[in-house]
Design a protein around this motif. Sequence first.
Motif, PDB file in Angstrom:
ATOM      1  N   LYS A 188     -93.645  75.671   1.475  1.00 38.81           N
ATOM      2  CA  LYS A 188     -93.921  75.680  -0.190  1.00 38.81           C
ATOM      3  C   LYS A 188     -92.719  76.284  -0.631  1.00 38.81           C
TER       4      LYS A 188
ATOM      5  N   ASN B  74    -102.868  79.950  11.220  1.00 30.26           N
ATOM      6  CA  ASN B  74    -102.308  79.849   9.743  1.00 30.26           C
ATOM      7  C   ASN B  74    -101.034  80.777   9.662  1.00 30.26           C
TER       8      ASN B  74
ATOM      9  N   GLY C 181     -94.648  71.794   5.745  1.00 31.38           N
ATOM     10  CA  GLY C 181     -95.213  73.030   6.317  1.00 31.38           C
ATOM     11  C   GLY C 181     -94.798  74.355   5.273  1.00 31.38           C
TER      12      GLY C 181
ATOM     13  N   THR D  89    -105.817  75.637  -4.324  1.00 29.66           N
ATOM     14  CA  THR D  89    -105.347  76.382  -5.640  1.00 29.66           C
ATOM     15  C   THR D  89    -104.275  75.594  -6.352  1.00 29.66           C
TER      16      THR D  89
ATOM     17  N   ARG E 209     -98.692  75.941  12.472  1.00 29.90           N
ATOM     18  CA  ARG E 209     -99.959  75.586  12.066  1.00 29.90           C
ATOM     19  C   ARG E 209     -99.979  74.050  12.435  1.00 29.90           C
ATOM     20  N   TYR E 210     -99.183  73.208  12.506  1.00 35.16           N
ATOM     21  CA  TYR E 210     -99.024  71.826  12.878  1.00 35.16           C
ATOM     22  C   TYR E 210     -99.334  71.804  14.437  1.00 35.16           C
TER      23      TYR E 210
ATOM     24  N   GLY F  98    -102.421  72.519  15.887  1.00 36.46           N
ATOM     25  CA  GLY F  98    -103.522  71.618  15.617  1.00 36.46           C
ATOM     26  C   GLY F  98    -104.272  72.017  14.682  1.00 36.46           C
ATOM     27  N   GLY F  99    -103.734  72.952  13.848  1.00 37.26           N
ATOM     28  CA  GLY F  99    -104.497  73.811  12.634  1.00 37.26           C
ATOM     29  C   GLY F  99    -105.189  75.005  13.068  1.00 37.26           C
TER      30      GLY F  99
ATOM     31  N   ASN G  28    -102.529  80.446   1.595  1.00 40.34           N
ATOM     32  CA  ASN G  28    -102.400  80.665   3.067  1.00 40.34           C
ATOM     33  C   ASN G  28    -101.468  80.161   3.817  1.00 40.34           C
ATOM     34  N   ASP G  29    -100.345  79.504   3.302  1.00 40.87           N
ATOM     35  CA  ASP G  29     -99.257  78.742   4.042  1.00 40.87           C
ATOM     36  C   ASP G  29     -97.966  79.637   3.430  1.00 40.87           C
TER      37      ASP G  29
ATOM     38  N   ASP H 103    -105.750  70.895   4.294  1.00 40.03           N
ATOM     39  CA  ASP H 103    -106.816  70.661   5.079  1.00 40.03           C
ATOM     40  C   ASP H 103    -108.200  71.159   4.439  1.00 40.03           C
ATOM     41  N   ASN H 104    -108.085  72.011   3.273  1.00 42.60           N
ATOM     42  CA  ASN H 104    -109.453  72.619   2.813  1.00 42.60           C
ATOM     43  C   ASN H 104    -109.215  72.249   1.288  1.00 42.60           C
TER      44      ASN H 104
ATOM     45  N   MET I 101    -101.080  63.632   8.993  1.00 44.16           N
ATOM     46  CA  MET I 101    -100.958  64.719   7.652  1.00 44.16           C
ATOM     47  C   MET I 101    -101.906  65.687   7.762  1.00 44.16           C
ATOM     48  N   ASP I 102    -102.808  65.973   8.769  1.00 41.77           N
ATOM     49  CA  ASP I 102    -103.611  67.030   8.892  1.00 41.77           C
ATOM     50  C   ASP I 102    -102.899  68.167   9.598  1.00 41.77           C
ATOM     51  N   ASP I 103    -103.347  69.409   9.296  1.00 38.12           N
ATOM     52  CA  ASP I 103    -103.023  70.461   9.905  1.00 38.12           C
ATOM     53  C   ASP I 103    -101.434  70.912   9.656  1.00 38.12           C
ATOM     54  N   ILE I 104    -100.930  70.400   8.445  1.00 36.01           N
ATOM     55  CA  ILE I 104     -99.623  70.685   8.111  1.00 36.01           C
ATOM     56  C   ILE I 104     -99.785  72.092   7.100  1.00 36.01           C
ATOM     57  N   TYR I 105    -100.609  71.938   5.971  1.00 38.18           N
ATOM     58  CA  TYR I 105    -100.776  73.199   5.289  1.00 38.18           C
ATOM     59  C   TYR I 105    -102.476  73.382   5.173  1.00 38.18           C
ATOM     60  N   TRP I 106    -102.747  74.819   5.269  1.00 36.03           N
ATOM     61  CA  TRP I 106    -104.103  74.961   5.149  1.00 36.03           C
ATOM     62  C   TRP I 106    -104.688  74.337   3.912  1.00 36.03           C
ATOM     63  N   GLU I 107    -104.080  74.517   2.760  1.00 39.02           N
ATOM     64  CA  GLU I 107    -104.518  73.799   1.636  1.00 39.02           C
ATOM     65  C   GLU I 107    -104.941  72.431   1.472  1.00 39.02           C
TER      66      GLU I 107
END
Lengths: 325, 385
Positions: A144, A110, A142, B375, A102-103, A106-107, A165-166, B369-370, B361-367
């Motif tokens: 959890k 997923n 990245g 949740t 993901r990183y 650039g996002g 989603n991660d 970023d959104n 810190m962007d684009d690491i976790y979907w969450e």
Amino acid sequence: MATITYREALNQALSEEIERDDKVVLMGEEVAQFKGSYKVSEGMLEKFGSDRIIDTPISEAAFSGLAVGAAMMGMRPVVEFMFWSFCYVAFDQIFNNAANVRYMSGGLINVPIVFRGPANGGTNVGATHSHTPENFAANTPGIKVICPATPADAKGMLKSAIRDNDPVCVMENTILYNLQGEVPEEDDFIIPLGKANVVREGSDLSIIAHGKSVHTALEVAQTLDETHKVSAEVVDLRSIRPLDTETILSSVRKTNRVLLVEENKPFCGVDAQIAFLIQDQAFDYLDAPIKRVSAIDAPQAYSKSLENAQIPNHDRVLSKAMELI
Amino acid sequence: MEGLHHDTIVDGEEDDSPAKKQDSPVEEELVGDVRIEDFSEKQINHSLAPEERVNLYEQMVRIRRFEERSLRSYQQGHIGGFLHLYIGQEAVAVGAVSVMGEDDHVITAYRDHGHALAVGMDMDECMAELYGKKTGCSKGKGGSMHFFAPDKNFWGGHGIVGGQTPLGLGIAYALKFNKKAGSCLCFMGDGATNQGPFYESLNLASLWNLPVVYVIENNGYSMGTAEARHSAGEPLARRGDMFDIDWSVSHGHDMYEVRHTINDALERAHNESRPSVLEIVTYRYRGHSVADPDQTYRSKEEIEEYKKSKDPINLYKEKLIAEGHLTEGSALEIDRLAKEEAEASAEFAQASPLPEPTELMDDIYWETDNPASKTSQGTMFFETP
């Protein structure tokens, strides 16, 4: 509420999510015909068929990476490791590919994937099968990491993990698989990741634990109450990353004394980070140095008597608690 | 040619291997010291329109000029880290991508600029990524080895040798699960054939009948270690045989041969849902990464000899001229435009802004970023800018 085992709770979570979302599949060694090495997936092959419940060869790097590739394409695979110890041969797929795609994109991509299985010692299987890798999994941005300790948490948190989603690493415990507990029967019972649970209220001391150590902490709290008139609060972290720092800190501000208990090895273990957090953000509330009980810092021993001494047990935790009082 | 013993395999006794699915040559000619079969009459090539033929040439030239320009930027200090150039191998990526259909996908290793441009990524976003700029295809977070364009069925750009081989399997698995008649072309180098996950992937690919095509771009060297010093057993593609996977060895300097070889494997994937292992013998002109010395493991003469006799762009140009689809003049014009485009991409990259530290810190976790759809609770990050 229904009383079911931790194993049944996992089975319910998996079954409900497979029914709910046609992108969810369960794959791993012996998960289908054999019904799971620990019978977690009992009945699922018959119910969902071999497209959804997939036996793999003993080939962790390939099926873990396959699942990551499938997740990149929008599927939601749940990968079972017979033991989390076996993730070491798939390390690159989990901690390079799943964690970083993901990183590095650039996002753009997923990776909604769950890696799950038992991560514990105490079963007399020696060093290669007794790893508790929640610390280094949580060290990877990245990823959890959750360590459910009860049947209700196992169900509610695994369902959250599958919908996430991660990439989520779910670290279970073979010794807890037969543990019974009450699980809500509501239709869509979910526990969010990153929410700790105060499983016993107390005022003199906070015992903060995760995984099976939560149960050891509860036993010790009971002894402290009955034998020493000490009121211990027990906090179950439930989730390592994200971490419920607020619940940890509010318990410390209330009791002013902290004992950290984990089955991780001590050096760079999860509780090293928790100890840092507490001294950094609640230093003025501490009436004593933070104390800690972890696994004894040796490779996991085979001999039952050695291993019983190695894993945090009632007596070691109790004696460390008494140093704080 | 010393040090290129992988070439002798192509022309040697392996020709009558039952697993080799190539037809007998229509016509043979000698180019340099290597026998080349003429694949221009194969159906997949015969049906090419003149403008399609010229477009394949343009794509190769664009890749080469882009990389030469990136090398200059690297030498000027605008690009850091590693720069693994594809120069010399262009026909493989361009030829392969040119026969892909709508549901065919690509994944590759760290030498990924050629594949990225071949699937249609823009020179600007690629050059800006090399410069570490915000306008790069990965916002400056991926770098040379990690280009991605999922909207173009391009899944990276992977830095660990062989690490992408199970991912390619997973892409093929997802296509099959979703009942798409597509496939995944999983590119890798000769060095990757000695990594364990590759074999694990071959086993699953065959066992589960997955439509994945492993393309070994054999440039003769695993970094600075020649094939003769890194691999036991020739040819490398034969390693597919132990898993009952169809395999072949072919030339990577011949555009038409690459297209024919890849097309055969794609048809096998689409029609039979079976994997393939294709060894495509090619050569890289530059070091493993540009900062690496060449002289420790191969001679200048070896490189010059290959350039002279087997350069894929020159060979294809000569073919097109002979076919009457290209002139020296139109080839020069294509070259001029490619140089201009590459130069413009360097100017674009130079003028682009750098990412801000907060973007770490962007684009690491979907969450994270959104946040509106979040949740989870609790602390996700433990040190932030």
